[in-house]
Design a protein around this motif. Sequence first.
Motif, PDB file in Angstrom:
ATOM      1  N   ILE A   1       0.836  -1.204   0.000  1.00  0.00           N
ATOM      2  CA  ILE A   1       0.000   0.000   0.000  1.00  0.00           C
ATOM      3  C   ILE A   1       0.872   1.255   0.000  1.00  0.00           C
ATOM      4  O   ILE A   1       0.647   2.200  -0.771  1.00  0.00           O
ATOM      5  CB  ILE A   1      -0.947   0.014   1.225  1.00  0.00           C
ATOM      6  N   GLY A   2       1.902   1.275   0.866  1.00  0.00           N
ATOM      7  CA  GLY A   2       2.786   2.438   0.949  1.00  0.00           C
ATOM      8  C   GLY A   2       3.520   2.697  -0.354  1.00  0.00           C
ATOM      9  O   GLY A   2       3.613   3.842  -0.815  1.00  0.00           O
ATOM     10  N   ALA A   3       4.040   1.633  -0.973  1.00  0.00           N
ATOM     11  CA  ALA A   3       4.772   1.784  -2.239  1.00  0.00           C
ATOM     12  C   ALA A   3       3.840   2.275  -3.341  1.00  0.00           C
ATOM     13  O   ALA A   3       4.217   3.134  -4.150  1.00  0.00           O
ATOM     14  CB  ALA A   3       5.408   0.456  -2.629  1.00  0.00           C
ATOM     15  N   THR A   4       2.599   1.760  -3.368  1.00  0.00           N
ATOM     16  CA  THR A   4       1.641   2.168  -4.404  1.00  0.00           C
ATOM     17  C   THR A   4       1.245   3.629  -4.235  1.00  0.00           C
ATOM     18  O   THR A   4       1.189   4.385  -5.215  1.00  0.00           O
ATOM     19  CB  THR A   4       0.387   1.274  -4.350  1.00  0.00           C
ATOM     20  N   VAL A   5       0.964   4.029  -2.996  1.00  0.00           N
ATOM     21  CA  VAL A   5       0.632   5.436  -2.736  1.00  0.00           C
ATOM     22  C   VAL A   5       1.820   6.326  -3.092  1.00  0.00           C
ATOM     23  O   VAL A   5       1.661   7.420  -3.659  1.00  0.00           O
ATOM     24  CB  VAL A   5       0.215   5.629  -1.259  1.00  0.00           C
ATOM     25  N   GLY A   6       3.032   5.857  -2.777  1.00  0.00           N
ATOM     26  CA  GLY A   6       4.238   6.606  -3.128  1.00  0.00           C
ATOM     27  C   GLY A   6       4.345   6.831  -4.621  1.00  0.00           C
ATOM     28  O   GLY A   6       4.738   7.913  -5.080  1.00  0.00           O
ATOM     29  N   VAL A   7       3.979   5.816  -5.419  1.00  0.00           N
ATOM     30  CA  VAL A   7       4.003   5.945  -6.878  1.00  0.00           C
ATOM     31  C   VAL A   7       3.013   7.014  -7.336  1.00  0.00           C
ATOM     32  O   VAL A   7       3.340   7.866  -8.174  1.00  0.00           O
ATOM     33  CB  VAL A   7       3.672   4.595  -7.546  1.00  0.00           C
ATOM     34  N   LEU A   8       1.796   6.993  -6.781  1.00  0.00           N
ATOM     35  CA  LEU A   8       0.784   7.980  -7.167  1.00  0.00           C
ATOM     36  C   LEU A   8       1.259   9.396  -6.862  1.00  0.00           C
ATOM     37  O   LEU A   8       1.083  10.318  -7.676  1.00  0.00           O
ATOM     38  CB  LEU A   8      -0.538   7.690  -6.435  1.00  0.00           C
ATOM     39  N   VAL A   9       1.891   9.568  -5.708  1.00  0.00           N
ATOM     40  CA  VAL A   9       2.394  10.895  -5.324  1.00  0.00           C
ATOM     41  C   VAL A   9       3.516  11.339  -6.270  1.00  0.00           C
ATOM     42  O   VAL A   9       3.544  12.488  -6.721  1.00  0.00           O
ATOM     43  CB  VAL A   9       2.896  10.877  -3.861  1.00  0.00           C
ATOM     44  N   VAL A  10       4.421  10.414  -6.593  1.00  0.00           N
ATOM     45  CA  VAL A  10       5.555  10.763  -7.462  1.00  0.00           C
ATOM     46  C   VAL A  10       5.086  11.090  -8.869  1.00  0.00           C
ATOM     47  O   VAL A  10       5.591  12.037  -9.498  1.00  0.00           O
ATOM     48  CB  VAL A  10       6.589   9.618  -7.490  1.00  0.00           C
ATOM     49  N   VAL A  11       4.100  10.341  -9.396  1.00  0.00           N
ATOM     50  CA  VAL A  11       3.575  10.628 -10.731  1.00  0.00           C
ATOM     51  C   VAL A  11       2.954  12.031 -10.760  1.00  0.00           C
ATOM     52  O   VAL A  11       3.167  12.808 -11.701  1.00  0.00           O
ATOM     53  CB  VAL A  11       2.534   9.569 -11.150  1.00  0.00           C
ATOM     54  N   TRP A  12       2.197  12.349  -9.706  1.00  0.00           N
ATOM     55  CA  TRP A  12       1.590  13.692  -9.638  1.00  0.00           C
ATOM     56  C   TRP A  12       2.677  14.766  -9.528  1.00  0.00           C
ATOM     57  O   TRP A  12       2.614  15.797 -10.217  1.00  0.00           O
ATOM     58  CB  TRP A  12       0.642  13.767  -8.444  1.00  0.00           C
ATOM     59  N   LEU A  13       3.679  14.525  -8.672  1.00  0.00           N
ATOM     60  CA  LEU A  13       4.773  15.485  -8.535  1.00  0.00           C
ATOM     61  C   LEU A  13       5.528  15.658  -9.856  1.00  0.00           C
ATOM     62  O   LEU A  13       5.900  16.782 -10.216  1.00  0.00           O
ATOM     63  CB  LEU A  13       5.752  15.019  -7.440  1.00  0.00           C
ATOM     64  N   GLU A  14       5.761  14.555 -10.550  1.00  0.00           N
ATOM     65  CA  GLU A  14       6.481  14.648 -11.824  1.00  0.00           C
ATOM     66  C   GLU A  14       5.729  15.539 -12.806  1.00  0.00           C
ATOM     67  O   GLU A  14       6.319  16.370 -13.493  1.00  0.00           O
ATOM     68  CB  GLU A  14       6.679  13.253 -12.413  1.00  0.00           C
ATOM     69  N   ARG A  15       4.414  15.356 -12.882  1.00  0.00           N
ATOM     70  CA  ARG A  15       3.615  16.173 -13.794  1.00  0.00           C
ATOM     71  C   ARG A  15       3.644  17.645 -13.382  1.00  0.00           C
ATOM     72  O   ARG A  15       3.786  18.530 -14.234  1.00  0.00           O
ATOM     73  CB  ARG A  15       2.159  15.675 -13.818  1.00  0.00           C
ATOM     74  N   LYS A  16       3.510  17.918 -12.085  1.00  0.00           N
ATOM     75  CA  LYS A  16       3.472  19.301 -11.608  1.00  0.00           C
ATOM     76  C   LYS A  16       4.830  19.990 -11.725  1.00  0.00           C
ATOM     77  O   LYS A  16       4.924  21.148 -12.140  1.00  0.00           O
ATOM     78  CB  LYS A  16       2.987  19.342 -10.152  1.00  0.00           C
ATOM     79  N   ILE A  17       5.906  19.280 -11.339  1.00  0.00           N
ATOM     80  CA  ILE A  17       7.250  19.867 -11.420  1.00  0.00           C
ATOM     81  C   ILE A  17       7.643  20.086 -12.875  1.00  0.00           C
ATOM     82  O   ILE A  17       8.233  21.115 -13.229  1.00  0.00           O
ATOM     83  CB  ILE A  17       8.278  18.966 -10.705  1.00  0.00           C
ATOM     84  N   SER A  18       7.295  19.125 -13.742  1.00  0.00           N
ATOM     85  CA  SER A  18       7.568  19.274 -15.170  1.00  0.00           C
ATOM     86  C   SER A  18       6.828  20.481 -15.734  1.00  0.00           C
ATOM     87  O   SER A  18       7.386  21.258 -16.522  1.00  0.00           O
ATOM     88  CB  SER A  18       7.150  18.016 -15.929  1.00  0.00           C
ATOM     89  N   ALA A  19       5.576  20.638 -15.317  1.00  0.00           N
ATOM     90  CA  ALA A  19       4.790  21.781 -15.786  1.00  0.00           C
ATOM     91  C   ALA A  19       5.399  23.094 -15.306  1.00  0.00           C
ATOM     92  O   ALA A  19       5.481  24.069 -16.057  1.00  0.00           O
ATOM     93  CB  ALA A  19       3.344  21.650 -15.298  1.00  0.00           C
ATOM     94  N   ALA A  20       5.845  23.127 -14.042  1.00  0.00           N
ATOM     95  CA  ALA A  20       6.455  24.348 -13.510  1.00  0.00           C
ATOM     96  C   ALA A  20       7.756  24.672 -14.242  1.00  0.00           C
ATOM     97  O   ALA A  20       8.048  25.841 -14.541  1.00  0.00           O
ATOM     98  CB  ALA A  20       6.712  24.189 -12.015  1.00  0.00           C
TER      99      ALA A  20
END
Length: 372
Positions: free
Chosen positions: A39-58
């Motif tokens: 569960i922790g690893a899966t949630v971590g993936v979701l957070v990283v994917v969202w961060l990647e999209r947001k940081i890339s956009a910034a």
Amino acid sequence: MNTGIDLQASFIESLKQLGLSSGVAKALWIPLPSFLMIIGATVGVLVVVWLERKISAAAQQRIGPEYAGPLGVLQPVADGIKLVFKEDIIPAKADPWLFTLGPVLVVLPVFLSYLIVPFGQNLIITDLNVGIFLWIALSSIAPIGLLMSGYASNNKYSLIGGLRAAAQSISYEIPLAFAVLAIVLMSNSLSTIDIVQQQAGYGILGWNIWRQPVGFVIFWIAALAECERLPFDLPEAEEEIVAGYQTEYAGMKFGLFYVASYVNLVLSALVFAVLYLGGWEFPVPLDKLAGWLGVSETSSWLQVITAALGITMTVLKAYFLIFIAVLMRWTVPRVRIDQLLDLGWKFLLPVSLVNLLLTAALKLAFPVAFGG
């Protein structure tokens, strides 16, 4: 000072107080850490994917995802649902067994590696005395799955991508192992718990990043190459070989590759935090801080606060490294395959070997500072 509560003992004791026998309580505990790990690893993936999209956009001065949930936080969930319901296609002339087994071999070792990641002295699934080498051994299994996927796809681009992935992994596995060996040499242990404890007592000044400035650079470069992050994403570079070993994959089989790459990135950042940034240790030694405030180290509430701070510090250090990795994707150009192999074999390998020998010499000359 005990740097955290003992979750296993507390869980078993709570169930015994509810009237369950000791055997039943222990049996209920056995699957819980593995479930929490997944569960922790899966949630971590979701957070990283969202961060990647947001940081890339910034970095590119655009908005990024914002419609799926508040600030677009549900966009990774939408991506996952889309992959689950997409048609799973196996090419007509592909080997169906190897084609299916490839993604499994890639994702399984990465999840198993979370067994040895500590978030506190008692907040670890299993404290193995060879924990850090287990991680290296498991990470060496993934290239077999990549090569298997490329070969089984019956596609020349996929085969080239699989061969590149195997060559890249072998090239950077050795310098990474030498960098880890230098840490093991100073810690006199392969246990991740012992490595963190060796850095404790002096706060931020005791972290291995100061005693291994060359080692941490080698480790970070090798970890990025192992995770196939830019500038080392040649096995799946779109403009070179379509999508490499992923070319013929669709649906959830492709999703497994996608999940494995991000889980591996989070794992590498966590291991980096454990080896070089003091793991769960706070920049200011908490035991000394408690002594100055006149608080007893055995206070139960202090143990809870310390455990919570330990988890927070480990995650914050890891996500800072992930932020650096995502930012590098948009600031560093992709290297050529010959440059990638030259960097691994002609530069990182000799430098990591010299760093290991220098660490051994410093350990003999200055045993107090270098774990003699």
